[in-house]
Design an enzyme around this catalytic site. Structure first.
Site, PDB file in Angstrom:
ATOM      1  N   SER A   1       3.242  -1.329  56.162  1.00  0.00           N
ATOM      2  CA  SER A   1       2.819  -0.480  55.057  1.00  0.00           C
ATOM      3  C   SER A   1       3.188   0.983  55.173  1.00  0.00           C
ATOM      4  CB  SER A   1       1.309  -0.606  54.838  1.00  0.00           C
ATOM      5  OG  SER A   1       1.001  -1.865  54.286  1.00  0.00           O
TER       6      SER A   1
ATOM      7  N   SER B   1       1.783  -0.885  51.618  1.00  0.00           N
ATOM      8  CA  SER B   1       0.744  -0.412  50.707  1.00  0.00           C
ATOM      9  C   SER B   1       0.612   1.102  50.638  1.00  0.00           C
ATOM     10  CB  SER B   1      -0.605  -1.007  51.129  1.00  0.00           C
ATOM     11  OG  SER B   1      -0.972  -0.594  52.447  1.00  0.00           O
TER      12      SER B   1
ATOM     13  N   LYS C   1      -3.618   8.817  52.772  1.00  0.00           N
ATOM     14  CA  LYS C   1      -3.782   7.561  52.030  1.00  0.00           C
ATOM     15  C   LYS C   1      -5.259   7.327  51.707  1.00  0.00           C
ATOM     16  CE  LYS C   1      -2.448   2.642  52.468  1.00  0.00           C
ATOM     17  NZ  LYS C   1      -1.817   1.672  53.394  1.00  0.00           N
TER      18      LYS C   1
END
Length: 484
Positions: free
Chosen positions: A184, A160, A83
Site C-alpha cells: 500500500s 491503499s 494517511k
C-alpha cells in the site's frame, strides 16, 4: 531570495528543509503556497482533512526560531500529509469509512510524533482505500470519494495509500506517511511516479523498524507497518532516518552490485510496463550493476499459503483492539462493517466477520510464513544478492471503477483477473515475509503513465536498500510532473 510558486512546488523534501533552515524560504510562505495548491486541486480527492489554522500556526513557530535552532531540526518547516488511518491528535482518523467519520484521537502515532518533533508540519490527512482493504483508493464513502491519479484523473492512483501518493505527485506536499500491508505504499508510488518504502517488520519484535502499536486503524499486526512516501528515494531516507534515529546512508559502489531478477515477478507483465522496466535495466547494467536471474519457483505458492489467511483472520481482533485502545465512537467490528460504503471492502469484511480463514491461520503463521522467510533469505545468501529487482506492478494505472471500488482487469487482452490480485502479485511477498521493499520511478509508458521498479532487501537491510535506491534514481532520473 524571492521564490515563485512554481519554484516552491518543485522543491523536494530535502530541498525545502534546506531552504527553510537557511532562511531563504519562510515556512509560512511555503505552507500558504501548498494550502492554496491543495484547494486548487481538491477534485483529485487526495485529502480528507486540511488543517489550515494548525499548519499555519506551526509554520509561524518554525519561522520564529533562530537559525541555530532551525538547524537542529532535521525536518524544519517540512509540510507532510498523513494517511487517514494513522492516529493524529485532534485531526480526523477515519480510515476512509463512514463509521469513523469525524473521530479524532487524542495522541499522535509515534511515527507522526517523531516527524513533528523534528520540525515537520502536518498539512492534513490523506484519503485512502476504505479501511486500507484495497489497492485502487476508489473510496465510495460520500465523505471521501475516489482518489484520482494526477496523470489522468479517470485512472486509479493505486492504494491503499493513494491519497498520500497523489498529494505528493500533484505537488500538494513533498512527502508524507502511508501504511503498507500488502503493497500500500509501493503500489501507489509506482502508479503516480513517486517513491514509497515498506520498512522491515520481520516477526514484529526488535526486527520491526517502525513501532506504532494501536496507533493505526489496522488490518494485520503481523503485516502492517507505517511507511514514508516522497518524490525521491533521498527524501524517503530523510524521513526514515528521523523515524528510526538511523545514521547516514552507507557508502555504496554500483559497479559489481548483484541484483536478483525473480523470474515469476517478471512474467505476465503488461507490454508497456515491461518496455519501461527493461530499458531501466539497460541503463543500470551500463553503470556496472550485475543482474542475476533467480528462479524462485516456489515464491508464489509459499506466499499464497500465508497472505490471505493472516490478513483476514487478524483483521477482526486487531480492529477491535484499536477501537478499545482509542476510545472510538463505535465499539465493535460489526458496527464498522455495517456502514462500509465500498462493495469490495464490504465483501472482504463479510469474510473477516465469518473468520473464513481461521482454520488456516495457525499453519499460515507458524509453518508457511517461516518457510517463506527462509526461502527468501536463502535466495539472498545462495546467490550473494544485494537486492531483488522487479516491476512494482504488473500493469500501469487502470480506469476507476466507481460502482464496485475494484473488480477485474485484463492485461493486454488476457483473461480477466481480480484487480487486487493483479496489482498485489509483485509487492505481496515482501509484505508477507516482513522484509523491506522500496518502489522508485522507472520511467513513463508511451501513453504517459508512470512505471515503478521495486527493490526488496534482506531483513534489516533498509538503509542499504535506500542507498541502492538513491544510486538507481540518480541514473534513471525523475519522471515529469503530472500535467495539472
Amino acid at each position: 531570495m524571492t521564490w515563485t510558486v512554481d519554484q516552491q512546488l518543485a522543491l523536494t523534501a530535502t530541498q525545502a528543509v534546506a531552504a527553510i533552515q537557511s532562511g531563504q524560504l519562510k515556512a509560512t510562505d511555503y505552507v500558504a503556497t501548498l494550502l492554496a495548491r491543495a484547494a486548487a486541486l481538491s477534485s483529485l480527492n487526495a485529502l480528507t482533512t486540511l488543517d489550515l489554522d494548525g499548519a499555519l500556526a506551526a509554520a509561524r513557530r518554525i519561522d520564529g526560531l533562530s537559525g541555530a535552532a532551525k538547524a537542529q531540526l532535521p525536518l524544519a518547516g517540512l509540510p507532510v500529509v498523513v494517511k487517514d488511518n494513522i492516529n493524529t491528535a485532534g485531526l480526523q482518523t477515519s480510515a476512509g469509512t463512514p463509521a469513523l467519520e469525524g473521530f479524532a484521537p487524542t495522541t499522535n502515532a509515534p511515527s507522526v510524533q517523531r516527524l513533528i518533533d523534528a520540525g515537520a508540519i502536518v498539512l492534513g490527512k490523506a484519503n485512502m482505500h476504505e479501511l486500507a482493504f484495497g489497492i485502487t483508493s476508489t473510496n465510495l464513502a460520500t465523505h471521501a470519494g475516489p482518489v484520482r491519479n494526477p496523470y489522468d484523473p479517470s485512472l486509479i492512483p493505486g492504494g491503499s495509500s493513494g491519497g498520500t501518493a497523489v498529494a505528493i505527485a500533484a505537488r500538494i506536499v513533498p512527502a508524507g506517511l502511508g501504511t503498507d500491508t500488502g503493497g500500500s505504499t509501493r503500489i501507489p508510488a509506482a502508479l503516480t511516479g513517486t517513491a514509497g518504502l515498506r520498512p522491515s517488520v520481520g516477526n514484529g519484535g526488535a526486527e520491526r523498524r517502525y513501532h506504532d502499536p494501536n496507533a493505526v486503524v489496522p488490518i494485520s499486526h503481523t503485516r502492517d507497518t507505517v511507511g514514508p512516501m516522497a518524490r525521491t528515494v533521498a527524501d524517503l531516507a530523510l524521513l526514515d532516518g528521523v523515524i528510526t534515529a538511523a545514521g547516514p546512508l552507507p557508502a555504496l559502489t554500483l559497479r559489481g552490485l548483484r541484483i536478483g531478477l525473480p523470474v515469476p515477478l517478471w512474467d505476465g507483465l503488461e507490454r508497456q510496463v515491461e518496455d519501461v522496466a527493461r530499458a531501466a535495466l539497460t541503463t543500470l547494467e551500463a553503470a556496472g550493476v550485475v543482474f542475476v536471474p533467480v528462479a524462485m519457483s516456489e515464491l508464489e505458492h509459499l506466499n499464497s499459503m500465508v497472505s490471505g489467511p493472516i490478513a483476514i483472520h487478524e483483521a477482526g481482533d486487531d480492529v477491535l483492539a484499536w477501537l478499545i485502545a482509542n476510545h472510538a465512537p463505535v465499539r465493535t467490528v460489526a458496527d464498522i462493517a455495517a456502514r462500509i460504503a465500498s462493495p469490495d471492502v464490504r465483501a472482504i469484511y463479510d469474510d473477516v466477520l465469518a473468520d473464513v480463514t481461521g482454520a488456516h491461520y495457525p499453519a499460515a503463521l507458524n509453518y508457511w510464513r517461516p518457510r517463506l522467510q527462509q526461502y527468501i533469505a536463502a535466495t539472498f545468501a545462495d546467490e550473494r544478492l544485494d537486492a531483488l529487482l522487479f516491476p512494482t506492478t504488473r500493469l500501469a494505472a487502470v480506469p476507476i471503477d466507481d460502482v464496485n471500488g475494484s473488480s477485474v482487469v485484463s492485461i493486454d487482452g488476457a483473461p480477466s483477473i481480480d484487480t487486487m490480485e493483479a496489482f498485489l502479485r509483485n509487492t505481496d511477498p515482501a509484505s508477507t515475509s516482513g522484509i523491506p521493499g522500496l518502489s522508485l520511478p522507472a520511467g513513463m509508458t508511451a501513453s504517459g503513465l508512470p512505471v515503478g521498479l521495486e527493490l526488496d532487501g534482506p531483513l534489516g537491510g533498509d538503509r542499504r536498500l535506500l542507498a541502492i535506491g538513491v544510486a538507481f534514481e540518480q541514473l534513471l532520473g525523475a519522471v515529469p510532473a503530472p500535467p495539472l
